[in-house]
Design a protein around this motif. Structure first.
Motif, PDB file in Angstrom:
ATOM      1  N   MET A 332       0.802  -3.746  -2.653  1.00  0.00           N
ATOM      2  CA  MET A 332      -0.411  -2.924  -2.794  1.00  0.00           C
ATOM      3  C   MET A 332      -0.080  -1.538  -2.234  1.00  0.00           C
ATOM      4  SD  MET A 332      -3.096  -5.753  -1.333  1.00  0.00           S
ATOM      5  CE  MET A 332      -4.618  -4.837  -1.613  1.00  0.00           C
ATOM      6  N   CYS A 334      -1.736   1.204  -1.654  1.00  0.00           N
ATOM      7  CA  CYS A 334      -2.615   1.796  -0.635  1.00  0.00           C
ATOM      8  C   CYS A 334      -2.324   1.200   0.742  1.00  0.00           C
ATOM      9  CB  CYS A 334      -4.085   1.586  -1.006  1.00  0.00           C
ATOM     10  SG  CYS A 334      -4.507  -0.123  -1.384  1.00  0.00           S
ATOM     11  N   GLY A 412     -11.327  -1.854  -5.973  1.00  0.00           N
ATOM     12  CA  GLY A 412     -10.353  -0.789  -6.183  1.00  0.00           C
ATOM     13  C   GLY A 412     -10.964   0.522  -6.681  1.00  0.00           C
ATOM     14  N   ILE A 415     -11.331   3.079  -3.930  1.00  0.00           N
ATOM     15  CA  ILE A 415     -10.037   3.547  -3.430  1.00  0.00           C
ATOM     16  C   ILE A 415      -9.378   4.474  -4.456  1.00  0.00           C
ATOM     17  CG2 ILE A 415      -7.724   2.784  -2.656  1.00  0.00           C
ATOM     18  CD1 ILE A 415      -9.360   0.087  -1.871  1.00  0.00           C
ATOM     19  N   TYR A 421      -3.522   6.798  -4.374  1.00  0.00           N
ATOM     20  CA  TYR A 421      -2.669   5.622  -4.196  1.00  0.00           C
ATOM     21  C   TYR A 421      -2.506   4.776  -5.463  1.00  0.00           C
ATOM     22  CZ  TYR A 421      -3.083   6.339   0.885  1.00  0.00           C
ATOM     23  OH  TYR A 421      -3.030   6.851   2.150  1.00  0.00           O
ATOM     24  N   CYS A 422      -3.511   4.809  -6.341  1.00  0.00           N
ATOM     25  CA  CYS A 422      -3.527   3.812  -7.422  1.00  0.00           C
ATOM     26  C   CYS A 422      -2.557   4.106  -8.571  1.00  0.00           C
ATOM     27  CB  CYS A 422      -4.946   3.643  -7.955  1.00  0.00           C
ATOM     28  SG  CYS A 422      -6.066   2.990  -6.699  1.00  0.00           S
ATOM     29  N   CYS A 425       0.719   2.485  -8.265  1.00  0.00           N
ATOM     30  CA  CYS A 425       0.632   1.085  -7.808  1.00  0.00           C
ATOM     31  C   CYS A 425       0.949   0.116  -8.953  1.00  0.00           C
ATOM     32  CB  CYS A 425      -0.774   0.815  -7.276  1.00  0.00           C
ATOM     33  SG  CYS A 425      -0.952  -0.834  -6.547  1.00  0.00           S
ATOM     34  N   TYR A 427      -0.599  -2.504  -9.395  1.00  0.00           N
ATOM     35  CA  TYR A 427      -1.888  -3.089  -9.791  1.00  0.00           C
ATOM     36  C   TYR A 427      -2.796  -2.023 -10.401  1.00  0.00           C
ATOM     37  CZ  TYR A 427      -0.039  -6.765  -6.865  1.00  0.00           C
ATOM     38  OH  TYR A 427       0.781  -7.722  -6.330  1.00  0.00           O
ATOM     39  N   PRO A 429      -6.689  -0.711 -10.589  1.00  0.00           N
ATOM     40  CA  PRO A 429      -7.977  -0.858  -9.887  1.00  0.00           C
ATOM     41  C   PRO A 429      -9.115  -1.320 -10.791  1.00  0.00           C
ATOM     42  CG  PRO A 429      -7.417   1.462 -10.163  1.00  0.00           C
ATOM     43  CD  PRO A 429      -6.212   0.685 -10.574  1.00  0.00           C
ATOM     44  N   CYS A 438      -6.141  -5.525  -9.567  1.00  0.00           N
ATOM     45  CA  CYS A 438      -6.083  -4.983  -8.203  1.00  0.00           C
ATOM     46  C   CYS A 438      -6.626  -6.046  -7.242  1.00  0.00           C
ATOM     47  CB  CYS A 438      -6.941  -3.721  -8.132  1.00  0.00           C
ATOM     48  SG  CYS A 438      -7.293  -3.219  -6.441  1.00  0.00           S
ATOM     49  N   PRO A 439      -5.870  -6.388  -6.214  1.00  0.00           N
ATOM     50  CA  PRO A 439      -6.350  -7.408  -5.278  1.00  0.00           C
ATOM     51  C   PRO A 439      -7.705  -7.055  -4.656  1.00  0.00           C
ATOM     52  CG  PRO A 439      -4.021  -6.999  -4.936  1.00  0.00           C
ATOM     53  CD  PRO A 439      -4.492  -5.971  -5.919  1.00  0.00           C
ATOM     54  N   PHE A 440      -7.946  -5.774  -4.409  1.00  0.00           N
ATOM     55  CA  PHE A 440      -9.243  -5.395  -3.836  1.00  0.00           C
ATOM     56  C   PHE A 440     -10.375  -5.724  -4.807  1.00  0.00           C
ATOM     57  CE2 PHE A 440      -7.161  -2.552  -0.655  1.00  0.00           C
ATOM     58  CZ  PHE A 440      -7.852  -3.020   0.456  1.00  0.00           C
TER      59      PHE A 440
HETATM   60 FE1  SF4 Z   1      -4.704  -0.343  -3.729  1.00  0.00          FE
HETATM   61 FE2  SF4 Z   1      -5.641  -1.642  -5.851  1.00  0.00          FE
HETATM   62 FE3  SF4 Z   1      -5.223   0.963  -5.989  1.00  0.00          FE
HETATM   63 FE4  SF4 Z   1      -3.166  -0.689  -5.859  1.00  0.00          FE
HETATM   64  S1  SF4 Z   1      -4.660  -0.555  -7.512  1.00  0.00           S
HETATM   65  S2  SF4 Z   1      -3.416   1.181  -4.703  1.00  0.00           S
HETATM   66  S3  SF4 Z   1      -3.962  -2.292  -4.545  1.00  0.00           S
HETATM   67  S4  SF4 Z   1      -6.702  -0.077  -4.693  1.00  0.00           S
END
Ligand code: SF4
Length: 493
Positions: A332, A334, A412, A415, A421-422, A425, A427, A429, A438-440
């Motif tokens: 992840m 972030c 996500g 965030i 950050y995404c 990534c 993942y 969001p 996205c795990p969040f």
């Molecule tokens: Fe964090 Fe999800 Fe964005 Fe990846 S996709 S940076 S895990 S919020």
């Protein structure tokens, strides 16, 4: 020094010559006691940068008192009480004076040891005053307390009205990070002999980020007011991998160990505001942190008492995830970036603390006490009074809503909006199911589903809980949540 008449004990978070037990102290008659306890240094897995900062600041402070003419007994001992006993044995019959400690446990320990307390004036709000405010509240809303503080302390007021016509300017203060940060470079603090000795004892390579002297702390205050204050507000919630602090003040470590007093910070901020060069949204946002949130959290810590830290009203039992102690244990982005920043300098600002770290602990159902202990260990400014209400009440909603009316759970999307950050990534969001989810986002919905019975009665949460009904893929989502939680425990997600 003539024969000392009393011992003044200075804990490592009371490092100010003009406040606490040192106010009015006399080098001719007062002996200073400082104790570096093993419980403090080796008792837990403390971040070395944090230990370096606290110990070096204390040794510099002891040194400054000696230069002023005080006799200082600075001892190393297994515990604070054992250290005080060593000093007492050498100075039989002398009473020990201390400002009321900042943690409940130390307060109780010193009380049992028959230390005489003077008022803890390291805050702007006396503890009895806060108690009388809290006793009158139906719910302990920070905003109500803050408004009362503005009026009581007469800060940013025009008669009875708030300057700028509003009590807060949050709407202006939610900008995402700038594409390119072009702010001034951060202040670096040169290391001296005391710093080098402490770093060597800890086998630590200290950064140049944190000052360990009063002069350095004052330089940090000046740097913030002159170079960052004006732009602080709009970007205060933004997170970016391009820059680790944006326009945050970086003053909390010094406020919390006593090198700066909040009244000095407020004075400098208001003086600058009065030049007309600071927009109201920055001034108000910063003032709120100091006279509102900081004082409120300290007040609540004492008001809610010793048992509050043991709350676990959501029955969260997961062990601390490996990613918290090792940034290589997650994909992840972030979280990896945030833990990496903490590993480097023991600090990230309030939004990664709340909306990334605490949010993750909340939605994964991580045990609140394990998470609290970790937060205490890794942040440079993490005193007990700061972390207990911030984590138990605000961060992971373990107190059943005593402090906050709703949990700060987010997927996500938040965030993604507030950070960069995404994009890089692995993942996405926007996705809640599938391998790229996205795990969040997945865990946000899973969290709501697990606690729907609790939260559907909460008017601030009922709409979010109702949103579960619109999820046609809930069974798939639950399956993915199970995989995500297992992956987080293995350190592969
Ligand atoms: Fe964090 Fe999800 Fe964005 Fe990846 S996709 S940076 S895990 S919020």
């Amino acid at each position: 020094m003539s024969a000392p008449k009393r011992i003044i004990y200075i804990p490592f978070d009371h490092l100010h010559r003009s406040y606490g037990a040192l106010k009015g102290a006399d080098s001719k008659t007062d002996l200073i006691a400082m104790v570096e306890s093993a419980r403090m240094t080796t008792g837990r897995k403390w971040h070395k940068e944090r230990l370096f900062f606290l110990i070096s600041s204390a040794r510099h402070f002891a040194n400054s008192l000696e230069i002023e003419g005080f006799k200082v007994e600075y001892v190393k001992a297994p515990t604070t009480i054992a250290g005080l006993q060593l000093i007492k044995d050498k100075n039989k019959g002398l009473p020990i004076i201390c400002a009321e400690p900042s943690s409940i446990r130390q307060y109780e320990d010193l009380k049992k040891y028959e230390v005489t307390f003077v008022e803890n004036d390291f805050f702007l709000t006396p503890r009895p005053f806060f108690k009388s405010w809290a006793d009158e509240q139906k719910s302990y809303l920070m905003e109500s307390f803050y408004r009362k503080q503005r009026v009581r302390l007469d800060i940013l007021m025009e008669g009875k009205d708030p300057v700028g016509g509003a009590w807060n300017f949050d709407k202006e203060n939610r900008l995402p990070p700038p594409k390119k940060y072009e702010g001034p470079a951060y202040l670096e603090h040169k290391r001296d002999q005391i710093d080098n000795e402490v770093a060597a004892e800890l086998a630590h390579t200290a950064t140049n980020t944190w000052a360990t002297t009063r002069e350095g702390a004052l330089a940090q205050l000046k740097n913030f007011v002159n170079n960052h204050f004006a732009e602080f507000g709009p970007l205060e919630d933004a997170m970016t991998s391009e820059n680790w602090a944006l326009h945050h003040s970086l003053l909390s470590p010094y406020l919390n160990n006593g090198l700066l007093h909040p009244s000095e910070v407020i004075h400098a901020a208001m003086k600058k505001f009065k030049t007309g060069r600071i927009p109201i949204e920055s001034a108000e946002g910063f003032i709120r942190q100091v006279i509102g949130w900081r004082e409120y959290v300290n007040g609540m810590y004492w008001y809610l008492g010793a048992d509050y830290r043991n709350n676990n009203q959501l029955g969260a039992s997961r062990k601390l995830l490996p990613l918290f102690t090792d940034s290589s244990k997650t994909q992840m982005n972030c979280i990896k970036e945030t833990i990496g920043d903490i590993e480097e300098r023991a600090w990230v600002h309030h939004i990664p603390r709340l909306m990334l770290l605490s949010n993750l602990a909340l939605v994964t159902g991580t045990n609140p006490q394990e998470f609290l202990d970790w937060m205490r260990e890794v942040f440079i400014d993490a005193t007990e009074w700061v972390m207990v209400p911030n984590v138990i009440g605000m961060g992971v909603h373990a107190d059943g809503g005593q402090m906050m009316t709703k949990p700060y759970a987010a997927g996500g999307a938040y965030i993604s909006r507030m950070s960069n950050y995404c994009k890089p990534c692995v993942y996405d969001p926007k996705l809640r199911v599938g391998e790229k989810a996205c795990p969040f986002t997945t865990l946000y919905w899973d969290f709501l589903d697990r606690h729907k019975e609790t939260f559907k009665k909460n008017h601030r949460m009922s709409q979010q809980v109702f949103g579960l009904n619109r999820l046609s893929d809930l069974p798939e989502l639950k399956e993915r949540a199970h995989e995500v939680l297992e992956g987080l425990e293995r350190g592969t997600i």
